[in-house]
Design a protein around this motif. Structure first.
Motif, PDB file in Angstrom:
ATOM      1  N   UNK A  89      10.985  -6.283   8.437  1.00 20.08           N
ATOM      2  CA  UNK A  89      12.188  -5.814   7.762  1.00 20.08           C
ATOM      3  C   UNK A  89      11.802  -5.081   6.479  1.00 20.08           C
ATOM      4  N   UNK A  90      12.396  -3.889   6.290  1.00 16.57           N
ATOM      5  CA  UNK A  90      12.120  -3.061   5.134  1.00 16.57           C
ATOM      6  C   UNK A  90      13.416  -2.732   4.405  1.00 16.57           C
ATOM      7  N   UNK A  91      13.288  -2.242   3.183  1.00 17.31           N
ATOM      8  CA  UNK A  91      14.395  -1.672   2.421  1.00 17.31           C
ATOM      9  C   UNK A  91      13.993  -0.248   2.073  1.00 17.31           C
ATOM     10  N   UNK A  92      14.873   0.722   2.377  1.00 16.26           N
ATOM     11  CA  UNK A  92      14.576   2.110   2.046  1.00 16.26           C
ATOM     12  C   UNK A  92      15.142   2.423   0.670  1.00 16.26           C
ATOM     13  N   UNK A  93      14.279   2.895  -0.230  1.00 19.20           N
ATOM     14  CA  UNK A  93      14.699   3.221  -1.591  1.00 19.20           C
ATOM     15  C   UNK A  93      14.292   4.662  -1.913  1.00 19.20           C
ATOM     16  N   UNK A  94      15.031   5.266  -2.835  1.00 14.15           N
ATOM     17  CA  UNK A  94      14.699   6.601  -3.314  1.00 14.15           C
ATOM     18  C   UNK A  94      14.415   6.506  -4.809  1.00 14.15           C
ATOM     19  N   UNK A  95      13.286   7.067  -5.227  1.00 16.20           N
ATOM     20  CA  UNK A  95      12.873   7.020  -6.634  1.00 16.20           C
ATOM     21  C   UNK A  95      13.707   8.043  -7.403  1.00 16.20           C
ATOM     22  N   UNK A  96      14.451   7.564  -8.395  1.00 14.93           N
ATOM     23  CA  UNK A  96      15.277   8.445  -9.222  1.00 14.93           C
ATOM     24  C   UNK A  96      14.503   9.009 -10.389  1.00 14.93           C
ATOM     25  N   UNK A  97      13.780   8.156 -11.108  1.00 14.36           N
ATOM     26  CA  UNK A  97      12.984   8.647 -12.234  1.00 14.36           C
ATOM     27  C   UNK A  97      11.875   7.679 -12.572  1.00 14.36           C
ATOM     28  N   UNK A  98      10.816   8.252 -13.151  1.00 14.86           N
ATOM     29  CA  UNK A  98       9.685   7.475 -13.635  1.00 14.86           C
ATOM     30  C   UNK A  98       9.670   7.606 -15.140  1.00 14.86           C
ATOM     31  N   UNK A  99       9.805   6.471 -15.814  1.00 16.06           N
ATOM     32  CA  UNK A  99       9.839   6.456 -17.300  1.00 16.06           C
ATOM     33  C   UNK A  99       8.500   5.902 -17.764  1.00 16.06           C
ATOM     34  N   UNK A 100       7.794   6.677 -18.550  1.00 20.50           N
ATOM     35  CA  UNK A 100       6.500   6.196 -18.989  1.00 20.50           C
ATOM     36  C   UNK A 100       6.117   6.878 -20.236  1.00 20.50           C
TER      37      UNK A 100
END
Length: 105
Positions: A94-105
Motif C-alpha cells: 500500500x502506497x500514498x501518492x503525494x505531490x511536492x509543492x515546495x522545498x524550504x531550505x
C-alpha cells in the motif's frame, strides 16, 4: 532546488512539482498538505547543505493526491522438491501518492 527527505524510514529526492509514491501514510485525506522536517540534504543551485543528522529549518511541503494506492502484486512461491511442499502467497504493498509543492531550505 531539491532535497533528500526521509519519509516513513525511506529516503526520497524531492523537487517541486514531482509526484512520489511513499509508504502508506495513515490518517491523511485527499488534498491535505503535510510537512516533512527530516531533511537530510538541500541543494540550492549548487550550494549543498548537508545535515548532521538533519538540516535545521529545512522542510518539504507535500499535498496528498491519493491517500491509498495499491502496488503491483508480488507472488511468493516456496517449494521443496520431492517433499510435497508448496506454498503460494500474494502481496500488494500500500502506497500514498503525494505531490511536492515546495522545498524550504
Amino acid at each position: 532546488m531539491y532535497a533528500i527527505v526521509e519519509i516513513n524510514g525511506q529516503q526520497f529526492k524531492a523537487e517541486a512539482g514531482q509526484k512520489l509514491f511513499v509508504n502508506h501514510l495513515k490518517e491523511v485525506e485527499e488534498g491535505q498538505t503535510v510537512e516533512f522536517e527530516k531533511v537530510l540534504l538541500v541543494d540550492n543551485e549548487g550550494a549543498i547543505t548537508v545535515g548532521a543528522p538533519t538540516v535545521e529549518g529545512a522542510k518539504v511541503v507535500v499535498e496528498v493526491v491519493k491517500p491509498l494506492v495499491k502496488g503491483d502484486k508480488v507472488i511468493v512461491f516456496k517449494m521443496k522438491r520431492r517433499k510435497d511442499y508448496r506454498k503460494k502467497n500474494g502481496h500488494r504493498q500500500q502506497f500514498t501518492q503525494v505531490e511536492v509543492k515546495q522545498v524550504i531550505g
